[in-house]
Write a protein that holds these residues in place. Structure first.
Motif, mmCIF file in Angstrom:
data_model
loop_
_atom_site.group_PDB
_atom_site.id
_atom_site.type_symbol
_atom_site.label_atom_id
_atom_site.label_comp_id
_atom_site.label_asym_id
_atom_site.label_seq_id
_atom_site.Cartn_x
_atom_site.Cartn_y
_atom_site.Cartn_z
ATOM 1 N N LEU A 193 26.768 22.595 129.192
ATOM 2 C CA LEU A 193 26.586 22.648 130.644
ATOM 3 C C LEU A 193 27.199 21.397 131.265
ATOM 4 C CD1 LEU A 193 22.873 23.882 130.856
ATOM 5 C CD2 LEU A 193 24.957 25.258 130.906
ATOM 6 N N GLN A 194 27.991 21.617 132.299
ATOM 7 C CA GLN A 194 28.661 20.510 132.991
ATOM 8 C C GLN A 194 27.729 19.939 134.056
ATOM 9 O OE1 GLN A 194 31.874 19.375 132.300
ATOM 10 N NE2 GLN A 194 31.496 17.727 133.740
ATOM 11 N N PRO A 195 27.371 18.634 133.950
ATOM 12 C CA PRO A 195 26.486 18.052 134.979
ATOM 13 C C PRO A 195 27.181 17.986 136.336
ATOM 14 C CG PRO A 195 26.543 16.687 133.011
ATOM 15 C CD PRO A 195 27.644 17.689 132.866
ATOM 16 N N TYR A 207 40.710 16.382 128.207
ATOM 17 C CA TYR A 207 41.726 16.200 129.239
ATOM 18 C C TYR A 207 41.092 15.765 130.562
ATOM 19 C CZ TYR A 207 45.265 17.426 132.698
ATOM 20 O OH TYR A 207 46.144 17.391 133.746
ATOM 21 N N GLU A 208 40.000 16.436 130.937
ATOM 22 C CA GLU A 208 39.314 16.063 132.180
ATOM 23 C C GLU A 208 38.780 14.637 132.110
ATOM 24 O OE1 GLU A 208 36.332 18.955 132.879
ATOM 25 O OE2 GLU A 208 37.735 20.490 133.613
ATOM 26 N N LYS A 209 38.271 14.261 130.937
ATOM 27 C CA LYS A 209 37.770 12.891 130.769
ATOM 28 C C LYS A 209 38.897 11.876 130.903
ATOM 29 C CE LYS A 209 34.853 10.186 127.662
ATOM 30 N NZ LYS A 209 34.167 10.174 126.333
ATOM 31 N N ALA A 210 40.058 12.186 130.293
ATOM 32 C CA ALA A 210 41.206 11.273 130.388
ATOM 33 C C ALA A 210 41.691 11.157 131.833
ATOM 34 C CB ALA A 210 42.335 11.769 129.489
ATOM 35 N N VAL A 211 41.737 12.304 132.520
ATOM 36 C CA VAL A 211 42.165 12.287 133.931
ATOM 37 C C VAL A 211 41.194 11.471 134.774
ATOM 38 C CG1 VAL A 211 42.457 13.737 135.975
ATOM 39 C CG2 VAL A 211 43.450 14.445 133.803
ATOM 40 N N ASN A 239 36.838 21.932 124.121
ATOM 41 C CA ASN A 239 36.864 20.497 123.783
ATOM 42 C C ASN A 239 38.128 19.829 124.312
ATOM 43 O OD1 ASN A 239 34.389 20.565 122.449
ATOM 44 N ND2 ASN A 239 35.334 21.151 120.500
ATOM 45 N N GLU A 240 39.256 20.539 124.168
ATOM 46 C CA GLU A 240 40.513 19.992 124.681
ATOM 47 C C GLU A 240 40.459 19.829 126.199
ATOM 48 O OE1 GLU A 240 43.560 22.584 123.389
ATOM 49 O OE2 GLU A 240 43.452 21.958 121.273
#
Length: 259
Positions: A54-56, A127-131, A122-123
């Motif tokens: 789940l995305q907070p 990617y979202e975390k890196a962005v 996961n990818e």
């Protein structure tokens, strides 16, 4: 023999069976204050559930670990057929349950993701975390540049203020000096303007005449004395010159007589 053949057929059927593939459903909205354990408990009724993410919701205010708010989620079923049936049957349907259930009137927004694996999720998350981290670094660097620019401008403004104060002090001193000079000159001019010349009396006029005559007589006496001295000097020079001449002539005559 027949039993043996049947056993071989069953074994071949088991070997020919494909492995069961997992399926993932996507929840575009999560009911308020619903967490992973509640979702797992709800979907386990339909089949075996694997991983859940789940995305907070960053924008919403969280009320601790139990009161966290989520914006979207992914649920993995061990069998993709069950995942397809769940998405088809529950999409746009109310959650339902007892009357006391606070999510009873809310609707499910579910979609089955074809050919989507957990590795893809996961990818995507990586990617979202890196962005997000890159965006944060850019914002931090921009904030630092703005802070440095503000500090430089503040220091420059302080220096300019100090220079302006010094100039004002110098201008004030010059103005004070000029005003003092102007006051003195104006005071002198006012004195000159307001001086009243009185008429001279006869006695003052006679005194001035006498003083002038005395000065003139002194000048004439000095001139006469100077002229007499000059004449005396010239006479003495002439006498000395004549004496030299006559003395030289007398000496020559005496020498001739001796011869």
């Amino acid at each position: 023999m027949v039993d043996h053949v049947e056993e071989n057929r069953e074994a071949s059927k088991k070997k020919s069976k494909k492995p069961i593939e997992s399926g993932i459903i996507y929840l575009s909205s999560i009911p308020t204050l619903m967490n992973v354990t509640i979702l797992r408990r709800y979907f386990e009724v339909f089949g075996e559930v694997g991983r859940i993410f789940l995305q907070p919701n960053v924008k919403a205010k969280s009320r601790g670990k139990r009161g966290r708010v989520f914006s979207e989620g992914w649920v993995e079923f061990k069998n993709k057929k069950i995942a397809k049936s769940v998405a088809a049957s529950l999409n746009c349907m109310p959650i339902g349950g007892k009357k006391k259930n606070k999510w009873r009137e809310e609707l499910w927004n579910i979609k089955y993701l074809h050919r989507f694996k957990w590795a893809h999720l996961n990818e995507r998350l990586a990617y979202e975390k890196a962005v997000h981290s890159q965006r944060m670094r850019a914002e931090i660097s921009q904030a630092k540049r703005e802070a440095n620019f503000y500090v430089q401008n503040a220091e420059k403004n302080e220096r300019l203020k100090k220079l302006a104060k010094r100039k004002l002090k110098g201008d004030k001193n010059e103005k004070v000096q000029e005003s003092g000079i102007d006051q003195d000159s104006s005071f002198a001019e006012s004195e000159r303007i307001y001086k009243v010349r009185l008429k001279e009396t006869d006695e003052e006029i006679m005194k001035k005449k006498r003083l002038k005559e005395a000065k003139d007589s002194k000048k004439t006496r000095r001139k006469n004395l100077n002229s007499e001295e000059m004449q005396g000097d010239e006479l003495s020079k002439q006498k000395s010159f004549l004496t030299k001449i006559f003395s030289a002539g007398a000496g020559a005559d005496s020498e001739q007589e001796d011869d």
